[in-house]
Scaffold this motif. Structure first.
Motif, PDB file in Angstrom:
ATOM      1  N   TYR A  66       0.824  -1.209   0.000  1.00  0.00           N
ATOM      2  CA  TYR A  66       0.000   0.000   0.000  1.00  0.00           C
ATOM      3  C   TYR A  66       0.862   1.265   0.000  1.00  0.00           C
ATOM      4  O   TYR A  66       0.380   2.348  -0.332  1.00  0.00           O
ATOM      5  CB  TYR A  66      -0.925   0.000   1.210  1.00  0.00           C
ATOM      6  N   GLU A  67       2.116   1.132   0.390  1.00  0.00           N
ATOM      7  CA  GLU A  67       3.035   2.282   0.376  1.00  0.00           C
ATOM      8  C   GLU A  67       3.082   2.964  -0.972  1.00  0.00           C
ATOM      9  O   GLU A  67       3.300   4.176  -1.070  1.00  0.00           O
ATOM     10  CB  GLU A  67       4.453   1.828   0.741  1.00  0.00           C
ATOM     11  N   VAL A  68       2.902   2.180  -2.044  1.00  0.00           N
ATOM     12  CA  VAL A  68       2.969   2.734  -3.398  1.00  0.00           C
ATOM     13  C   VAL A  68       1.988   3.886  -3.569  1.00  0.00           C
ATOM     14  O   VAL A  68       2.278   4.882  -4.236  1.00  0.00           O
ATOM     15  CB  VAL A  68       2.684   1.630  -4.443  1.00  0.00           C
ATOM     16  N   PHE A  69       0.820   3.765  -2.950  1.00  0.00           N
ATOM     17  CA  PHE A  69      -0.214   4.789  -3.117  1.00  0.00           C
ATOM     18  C   PHE A  69       0.097   6.069  -2.335  1.00  0.00           C
ATOM     19  O   PHE A  69      -0.495   7.110  -2.594  1.00  0.00           O
ATOM     20  CB  PHE A  69      -1.571   4.243  -2.683  1.00  0.00           C
ATOM     21  N   HIS A  70       1.019   5.986  -1.380  1.00  0.00           N
ATOM     22  CA  HIS A  70       1.332   7.150  -0.554  1.00  0.00           C
ATOM     23  C   HIS A  70       2.589   7.891  -1.025  1.00  0.00           C
ATOM     24  O   HIS A  70       2.936   8.927  -0.465  1.00  0.00           O
ATOM     25  CB  HIS A  70       1.509   6.711   0.908  1.00  0.00           C
ATOM     26  N   VAL A  71       3.235   7.349  -2.047  1.00  0.00           N
ATOM     27  CA  VAL A  71       4.428   8.003  -2.588  1.00  0.00           C
ATOM     28  C   VAL A  71       4.012   9.280  -3.311  1.00  0.00           C
ATOM     29  O   VAL A  71       3.066   9.276  -4.109  1.00  0.00           O
ATOM     30  CB  VAL A  71       5.158   7.055  -3.566  1.00  0.00           C
ATOM     31  N   THR A  72       4.694  10.364  -3.036  1.00  0.00           N
ATOM     32  CA  THR A  72       4.296  11.657  -3.603  1.00  0.00           C
ATOM     33  C   THR A  72       5.233  12.181  -4.686  1.00  0.00           C
ATOM     34  O   THR A  72       4.893  13.146  -5.374  1.00  0.00           O
ATOM     35  CB  THR A  72       4.200  12.717  -2.491  1.00  0.00           C
ATOM     36  N   ASP A  73       6.405  11.567  -4.840  1.00  0.00           N
ATOM     37  CA  ASP A  73       7.364  12.100  -5.801  1.00  0.00           C
ATOM     38  C   ASP A  73       7.413  11.327  -7.113  1.00  0.00           C
ATOM     39  O   ASP A  73       8.286  11.555  -7.942  1.00  0.00           O
ATOM     40  CB  ASP A  73       8.772  12.154  -5.188  1.00  0.00           C
ATOM     41  N   LYS A  86      15.194   8.758  -9.113  1.00  0.00           N
ATOM     42  CA  LYS A  86      14.458   9.090  -7.891  1.00  0.00           C
ATOM     43  C   LYS A  86      14.709   8.107  -6.755  1.00  0.00           C
ATOM     44  O   LYS A  86      14.140   8.246  -5.672  1.00  0.00           O
ATOM     45  CB  LYS A  86      12.959   9.188  -8.194  1.00  0.00           C
ATOM     46  N   GLY A  87      15.554   7.107  -7.013  1.00  0.00           N
ATOM     47  CA  GLY A  87      15.984   6.223  -5.934  1.00  0.00           C
ATOM     48  C   GLY A  87      15.110   5.035  -5.613  1.00  0.00           C
ATOM     49  O   GLY A  87      15.266   4.421  -4.560  1.00  0.00           O
ATOM     50  N   TYR A  88      14.182   4.671  -6.510  1.00  0.00           N
ATOM     51  CA  TYR A  88      13.316   3.526  -6.255  1.00  0.00           C
ATOM     52  C   TYR A  88      13.870   2.233  -6.836  1.00  0.00           C
ATOM     53  O   TYR A  88      13.499   1.136  -6.421  1.00  0.00           O
ATOM     54  CB  TYR A  88      11.914   3.789  -6.812  1.00  0.00           C
ATOM     55  N   GLU A 131       5.220   6.621 -13.685  1.00  0.00           N
ATOM     56  CA  GLU A 131       6.337   6.032 -12.945  1.00  0.00           C
ATOM     57  C   GLU A 131       5.840   4.997 -11.940  1.00  0.00           C
ATOM     58  O   GLU A 131       6.417   3.915 -11.808  1.00  0.00           O
ATOM     59  CB  GLU A 131       7.138   7.135 -12.246  1.00  0.00           C
ATOM     60  N   LYS A 132       4.743   5.319 -11.245  1.00  0.00           N
ATOM     61  CA  LYS A 132       4.159   4.345 -10.318  1.00  0.00           C
ATOM     62  C   LYS A 132       3.684   3.106 -11.072  1.00  0.00           C
ATOM     63  O   LYS A 132       3.891   1.974 -10.640  1.00  0.00           O
ATOM     64  CB  LYS A 132       2.973   4.960  -9.569  1.00  0.00           C
ATOM     65  N   ALA A 133       3.015   3.352 -12.204  1.00  0.00           N
ATOM     66  CA  ALA A 133       2.493   2.240 -12.991  1.00  0.00           C
ATOM     67  C   ALA A 133       3.619   1.336 -13.483  1.00  0.00           C
ATOM     68  O   ALA A 133       3.493   0.108 -13.454  1.00  0.00           O
ATOM     69  CB  ALA A 133       1.693   2.769 -14.176  1.00  0.00           C
ATOM     70  N   MET A 134       4.732   1.921 -13.907  1.00  0.00           N
ATOM     71  CA  MET A 134       5.846   1.111 -14.397  1.00  0.00           C
ATOM     72  C   MET A 134       6.480   0.325 -13.253  1.00  0.00           C
ATOM     73  O   MET A 134       6.889  -0.832 -13.432  1.00  0.00           O
ATOM     74  CB  MET A 134       6.889   1.990 -15.076  1.00  0.00           C
ATOM     75  N   LEU A 135       6.559   0.927 -12.087  1.00  0.00           N
ATOM     76  CA  LEU A 135       7.110   0.235 -10.922  1.00  0.00           C
ATOM     77  C   LEU A 135       6.287  -1.019 -10.623  1.00  0.00           C
ATOM     78  O   LEU A 135       6.837  -2.078 -10.305  1.00  0.00           O
ATOM     79  CB  LEU A 135       7.115   1.176  -9.714  1.00  0.00           C
ATOM     80  N   ILE A 136       4.962  -0.904 -10.761  1.00  0.00           N
ATOM     81  CA  ILE A 136       4.084  -2.055 -10.549  1.00  0.00           C
ATOM     82  C   ILE A 136       4.276  -3.088 -11.655  1.00  0.00           C
ATOM     83  O   ILE A 136       4.353  -4.289 -11.411  1.00  0.00           O
ATOM     84  CB  ILE A 136       2.613  -1.601 -10.483  1.00  0.00           C
ATOM     85  N   ASN A 137       4.369  -2.620 -12.890  1.00  0.00           N
ATOM     86  CA  ASN A 137       4.520  -3.526 -14.024  1.00  0.00           C
ATOM     87  C   ASN A 137       5.788  -4.369 -13.948  1.00  0.00           C
ATOM     88  O   ASN A 137       5.773  -5.562 -14.245  1.00  0.00           O
ATOM     89  CB  ASN A 137       4.520  -2.730 -15.335  1.00  0.00           C
ATOM     90  N   VAL A 138       6.898  -3.743 -13.566  1.00  0.00           N
ATOM     91  CA  VAL A 138       8.174  -4.469 -13.583  1.00  0.00           C
ATOM     92  C   VAL A 138       8.434  -5.222 -12.280  1.00  0.00           C
ATOM     93  O   VAL A 138       9.395  -5.989 -12.203  1.00  0.00           O
ATOM     94  CB  VAL A 138       9.364  -3.522 -13.879  1.00  0.00           C
ATOM     95  N   LYS A 188      17.879  -3.561  -8.956  1.00  0.00           N
ATOM     96  CA  LYS A 188      17.460  -3.925  -7.596  1.00  0.00           C
ATOM     97  C   LYS A 188      16.473  -2.895  -7.073  1.00  0.00           C
ATOM     98  O   LYS A 188      16.653  -1.692  -7.274  1.00  0.00           O
ATOM     99  CB  LYS A 188      18.681  -3.996  -6.675  1.00  0.00           C
ATOM    100  N   LEU A 189      15.419  -3.374  -6.407  1.00  0.00           N
ATOM    101  CA  LEU A 189      14.475  -2.470  -5.756  1.00  0.00           C
ATOM    102  C   LEU A 189      15.111  -1.938  -4.473  1.00  0.00           C
ATOM    103  O   LEU A 189      15.710  -2.695  -3.717  1.00  0.00           O
ATOM    104  CB  LEU A 189      13.181  -3.213  -5.418  1.00  0.00           C
ATOM    105  N   THR A 190      14.967  -0.661  -4.227  1.00  0.00           N
ATOM    106  CA  THR A 190      15.584  -0.053  -3.054  1.00  0.00           C
ATOM    107  C   THR A 190      14.630  -0.065  -1.864  1.00  0.00           C
ATOM    108  O   THR A 190      13.475  -0.483  -1.970  1.00  0.00           O
ATOM    109  CB  THR A 190      15.999   1.404  -3.338  1.00  0.00           C
ATOM    110  N   GLU A 191      15.103   0.438  -0.745  1.00  0.00           N
ATOM    111  CA  GLU A 191      14.321   0.444   0.490  1.00  0.00           C
ATOM    112  C   GLU A 191      13.371   1.636   0.607  1.00  0.00           C
ATOM    113  O   GLU A 191      12.755   1.824   1.658  1.00  0.00           O
ATOM    114  CB  GLU A 191      15.270   0.409   1.692  1.00  0.00           C
ATOM    115  N   LYS A 192      13.232   2.427  -0.458  1.00  0.00           N
ATOM    116  CA  LYS A 192      12.291   3.541  -0.391  1.00  0.00           C
ATOM    117  C   LYS A 192      10.860   3.018  -0.222  1.00  0.00           C
ATOM    118  O   LYS A 192       9.985   3.718   0.288  1.00  0.00           O
ATOM    119  CB  LYS A 192      12.399   4.420  -1.631  1.00  0.00           C
TER     120      LYS A 192
END
Length: 206
Positions: free
Chosen positions: A102-109, A160-162, A114-121, A179-183
Protein backbone atom coordinates in the motif's frame (compact mmCIF):
# COMPACT_ATOMS: atom_id res chain seq x y z
CA UNK A 1 15.34 -3.98 4.31
CA UNK A 2 13.25 -5.50 7.10
CA UNK A 3 10.58 -8.18 6.65
CA UNK A 4 7.02 -6.84 6.79
CA UNK A 5 3.51 -8.22 6.72
CA UNK A 6 1.57 -5.08 5.89
CA UNK A 7 -1.41 -4.88 3.57
CA UNK A 8 -0.76 -5.45 -0.09
CA UNK A 9 -2.62 -5.68 -3.39
CA UNK A 10 -2.36 -8.72 -5.62
CA UNK A 11 -1.22 -7.80 -9.11
CA UNK A 12 -1.36 -10.60 -11.76
CA UNK A 13 1.97 -11.44 -13.40
CA UNK A 14 2.61 -12.20 -17.05
CA UNK A 15 0.17 -9.64 -18.42
CA UNK A 16 0.83 -8.94 -22.08
CA UNK A 17 -0.22 -5.29 -22.20
CA UNK A 18 -0.31 -5.12 -25.99
CA UNK A 19 -2.33 -8.31 -26.40
CA UNK A 20 -4.84 -7.27 -23.75
CA UNK A 21 -5.18 -3.87 -25.45
CA UNK A 22 -4.73 -1.97 -22.21
CA UNK A 23 -2.32 0.84 -21.38
CA UNK A 24 0.41 0.23 -18.85
CA UNK A 25 -0.93 2.91 -16.51
CA UNK A 26 -4.17 0.88 -16.33
CA UNK A 27 -2.38 -1.50 -13.94
CA UNK A 28 -2.11 1.32 -11.40
CA UNK A 29 -5.86 1.91 -11.68
CA UNK A 30 -6.41 -1.84 -11.29
CA UNK A 31 -4.35 -1.90 -8.10
CA UNK A 32 -6.03 1.22 -6.76
CA UNK A 33 -9.47 -0.34 -7.26
CA UNK A 34 -8.41 -3.65 -5.77
CA UNK A 35 -6.91 -1.91 -2.74
CA UNK A 36 -10.49 -1.23 -1.61
CA UNK A 37 -11.48 -4.90 -1.83
CA UNK A 38 -12.98 -6.20 1.41
CA UNK A 39 -13.88 -9.92 1.63
CA UNK A 40 -16.87 -9.15 3.83
CA UNK A 41 -18.23 -5.96 2.33
CA UNK A 42 -17.04 -6.15 -1.29
CA UNK A 43 -15.25 -3.63 -3.48
CA UNK A 44 -17.19 -0.56 -4.61
CA UNK A 45 -15.02 2.60 -4.59
CA UNK A 46 -16.25 5.63 -6.54
CA UNK A 47 -14.29 6.79 -9.58
CA UNK A 48 -13.22 9.91 -7.65
CA UNK A 49 -12.00 7.80 -4.72
CA UNK A 50 -9.94 5.56 -7.01
CA UNK A 51 -8.54 8.65 -8.72
CA UNK A 52 -7.44 10.12 -5.40
CA UNK A 53 -5.60 6.92 -4.48
CA UNK A 54 -4.00 6.49 -7.90
CA UNK A 55 -3.21 10.17 -8.36
CA UNK A 56 -5.30 10.86 -11.46
CA UNK A 57 -8.61 12.35 -12.63
CA UNK A 58 -11.87 10.38 -12.46
CA UNK A 59 -12.10 10.46 -16.28
CA UNK A 60 -8.78 8.58 -16.45
CA UNK A 61 -10.22 5.99 -14.07
CA UNK A 62 -13.38 5.60 -16.14
CA UNK A 63 -11.40 5.05 -19.34
CA UNK A 64 -9.11 2.55 -17.62
CA UNK A 65 -12.04 0.61 -16.16
CA UNK A 66 -13.50 0.14 -19.65
CA UNK A 67 -10.23 -1.32 -20.91
CA UNK A 68 -9.76 -3.50 -17.82
CA UNK A 69 -13.27 -4.92 -18.21
CA UNK A 70 -12.72 -5.61 -21.92
CA UNK A 71 -9.49 -7.40 -21.00
CA UNK A 72 -11.36 -9.54 -18.41
CA UNK A 73 -9.08 -8.33 -15.62
CA UNK A 74 -12.03 -7.01 -13.64
CA UNK A 75 -15.81 -7.15 -13.83
CA UNK A 76 -18.53 -5.25 -12.04
CA UNK A 77 -22.24 -5.11 -11.39
CA UNK A 78 -24.20 -2.05 -10.39
CA UNK A 79 -25.83 -2.19 -6.97
CA UNK A 80 -27.49 0.30 -4.66
CA UNK A 81 -25.29 1.21 -1.71
CA UNK A 82 -26.55 3.86 0.69
CA UNK A 83 -29.20 5.00 -1.81
CA UNK A 84 -26.69 5.60 -4.63
CA UNK A 85 -25.89 3.14 -7.45
CA UNK A 86 -22.26 1.98 -7.40
CA UNK A 87 -20.04 -0.39 -9.32
CA UNK A 88 -19.29 -3.49 -7.24
CA UNK A 89 -16.06 -4.94 -8.62
CA UNK A 90 -14.85 -8.52 -8.70
CA UNK A 91 -11.57 -10.05 -9.84
CA UNK A 92 -10.72 -13.36 -11.51
CA UNK A 93 -8.83 -15.96 -9.53
CA UNK A 94 -5.12 -15.23 -9.25
CA UNK A 95 -2.68 -17.69 -10.75
CA UNK A 96 0.66 -15.96 -10.28
CA UNK A 97 0.99 -12.50 -8.83
CA UNK A 98 3.21 -9.85 -7.28
CA UNK A 99 2.54 -8.21 -3.93
CA UNK A 100 2.17 -4.45 -4.27
CA UNK A 101 2.50 -2.72 -0.86
CA UNK A 102 0.00 0.00 0.00
CA UNK A 103 3.03 2.28 0.38
CA UNK A 104 2.97 2.73 -3.40
CA UNK A 105 -0.21 4.79 -3.12
CA UNK A 106 1.33 7.15 -0.55
CA UNK A 107 4.43 8.00 -2.59
CA UNK A 108 4.30 11.66 -3.60
CA UNK A 109 7.36 12.10 -5.80
CA UNK A 110 6.40 9.68 -8.57
CA UNK A 111 4.18 10.43 -11.54
CA UNK A 112 1.24 8.28 -12.58
CA UNK A 113 3.34 6.55 -15.23
CA UNK A 114 6.34 6.03 -12.94
CA UNK A 115 4.16 4.35 -10.32
CA UNK A 116 2.49 2.24 -12.99
CA UNK A 117 5.85 1.11 -14.40
CA UNK A 118 7.11 0.24 -10.92
CA UNK A 119 4.08 -2.06 -10.55
CA UNK A 120 4.52 -3.53 -14.02
CA UNK A 121 8.17 -4.47 -13.58
CA UNK A 122 7.78 -5.73 -9.99
CA UNK A 123 7.21 -9.27 -11.28
CA UNK A 124 10.75 -9.40 -12.69
CA UNK A 125 12.37 -8.81 -9.30
CA UNK A 126 13.01 -12.01 -7.37
CA UNK A 127 11.47 -11.98 -3.90
CA UNK A 128 14.66 -12.92 -2.03
CA UNK A 129 17.16 -10.23 -2.99
CA UNK A 130 14.66 -8.15 -4.99
CA UNK A 131 16.94 -8.12 -8.03
CA UNK A 132 16.00 -8.44 -11.68
CA UNK A 133 18.39 -10.19 -14.06
CA UNK A 134 16.52 -8.88 -17.08
CA UNK A 135 17.44 -6.38 -19.73
CA UNK A 136 14.97 -3.66 -20.68
CA UNK A 137 14.50 -5.49 -23.99
CA UNK A 138 13.55 -8.70 -22.17
CA UNK A 139 11.16 -6.86 -19.86
CA UNK A 140 9.56 -5.31 -22.94
CA UNK A 141 9.20 -8.70 -24.60
CA UNK A 142 7.62 -10.34 -21.54
CA UNK A 143 5.29 -7.49 -20.58
CA UNK A 144 4.20 -6.23 -23.99
CA UNK A 145 5.22 -2.67 -23.07
CA UNK A 146 7.39 -0.79 -25.56
CA UNK A 147 11.13 -0.65 -24.96
CA UNK A 148 11.04 3.17 -25.05
CA UNK A 149 8.39 3.36 -22.32
CA UNK A 150 10.17 0.96 -19.98
CA UNK A 151 13.56 2.58 -20.55
CA UNK A 152 12.19 6.07 -19.91
CA UNK A 153 10.36 5.18 -16.69
CA UNK A 154 13.08 2.92 -15.27
CA UNK A 155 15.58 5.73 -15.85
CA UNK A 156 13.29 8.07 -13.89
CA UNK A 157 12.85 5.47 -11.12
CA UNK A 158 16.63 5.11 -10.86
CA UNK A 159 17.07 8.89 -10.67
CA UNK A 160 14.46 9.09 -7.89
CA UNK A 161 15.98 6.22 -5.93
CA UNK A 162 13.32 3.53 -6.26
CA UNK A 163 15.45 1.24 -8.41
CA UNK A 164 19.21 0.98 -8.56
CA UNK A 165 21.35 -0.48 -11.33
CA UNK A 166 24.02 -2.73 -9.88
CA UNK A 167 27.52 -2.78 -11.40
CA UNK A 168 28.35 -5.77 -13.58
CA UNK A 169 30.24 -8.45 -11.73
CA UNK A 170 33.64 -9.51 -13.01
CA UNK A 171 33.43 -12.43 -15.44
CA UNK A 172 29.62 -12.28 -15.36
CA UNK A 173 27.67 -12.81 -18.59
CA UNK A 174 24.71 -10.71 -17.50
CA UNK A 175 24.15 -7.35 -19.17
CA UNK A 176 22.22 -5.56 -16.42
CA UNK A 177 21.07 -6.20 -12.89
CA UNK A 178 18.46 -3.98 -11.26
CA UNK A 179 17.46 -3.92 -7.60
CA UNK A 180 14.48 -2.47 -5.76
CA UNK A 181 15.58 -0.05 -3.05
CA UNK A 182 14.32 0.44 0.49
CA UNK A 183 12.29 3.54 -0.39
CA UNK A 184 9.37 1.09 -0.44
CA UNK A 185 9.42 -2.05 1.67
CA UNK A 186 8.72 -4.94 -0.71
CA UNK A 187 9.71 -7.87 1.51
CA UNK A 188 7.19 -10.22 3.07
CA UNK A 189 7.51 -13.20 5.39
CA UNK A 190 5.87 -15.90 3.31
CA UNK A 191 5.56 -18.15 6.36
CA UNK A 192 3.12 -15.70 7.96
CA UNK A 193 0.98 -14.43 5.07
CA UNK A 194 -2.40 -16.04 4.47
CA UNK A 195 -1.59 -17.42 1.01
CA UNK A 196 -1.62 -21.18 0.53
CA UNK A 197 1.68 -21.09 -1.31
CA UNK A 198 4.31 -18.64 -2.42
CA UNK A 199 3.48 -17.25 -5.88
CA UNK A 200 5.87 -18.01 -8.71
CA UNK A 201 6.41 -16.26 -11.99
CA UNK A 202 5.40 -18.46 -14.90
CA UNK A 203 6.27 -17.21 -18.34
CA UNK A 204 4.66 -18.83 -21.36
CA UNK A 205 6.88 -18.73 -24.41
CA UNK A 206 5.42 -18.92 -27.92
Amino acid sequence: MSIVNTRYVKFPNCLQIDQLKIKYHDVLIYCAIRSFDNPKEGCFPAYETVGERAGCHRDTVMESVKRLVDADLISYEQEIKKVHPVNVYSFPKDWSYSRIPYEVFHVTDLSLHEKAMLINVRQFFQDGELTALKTVSKMSQLSGITYQSIKKQITALIEKGYITELPKRKNSKRVHCYKLTEKINWKYDYNKVNDKKKPTLKIKVG
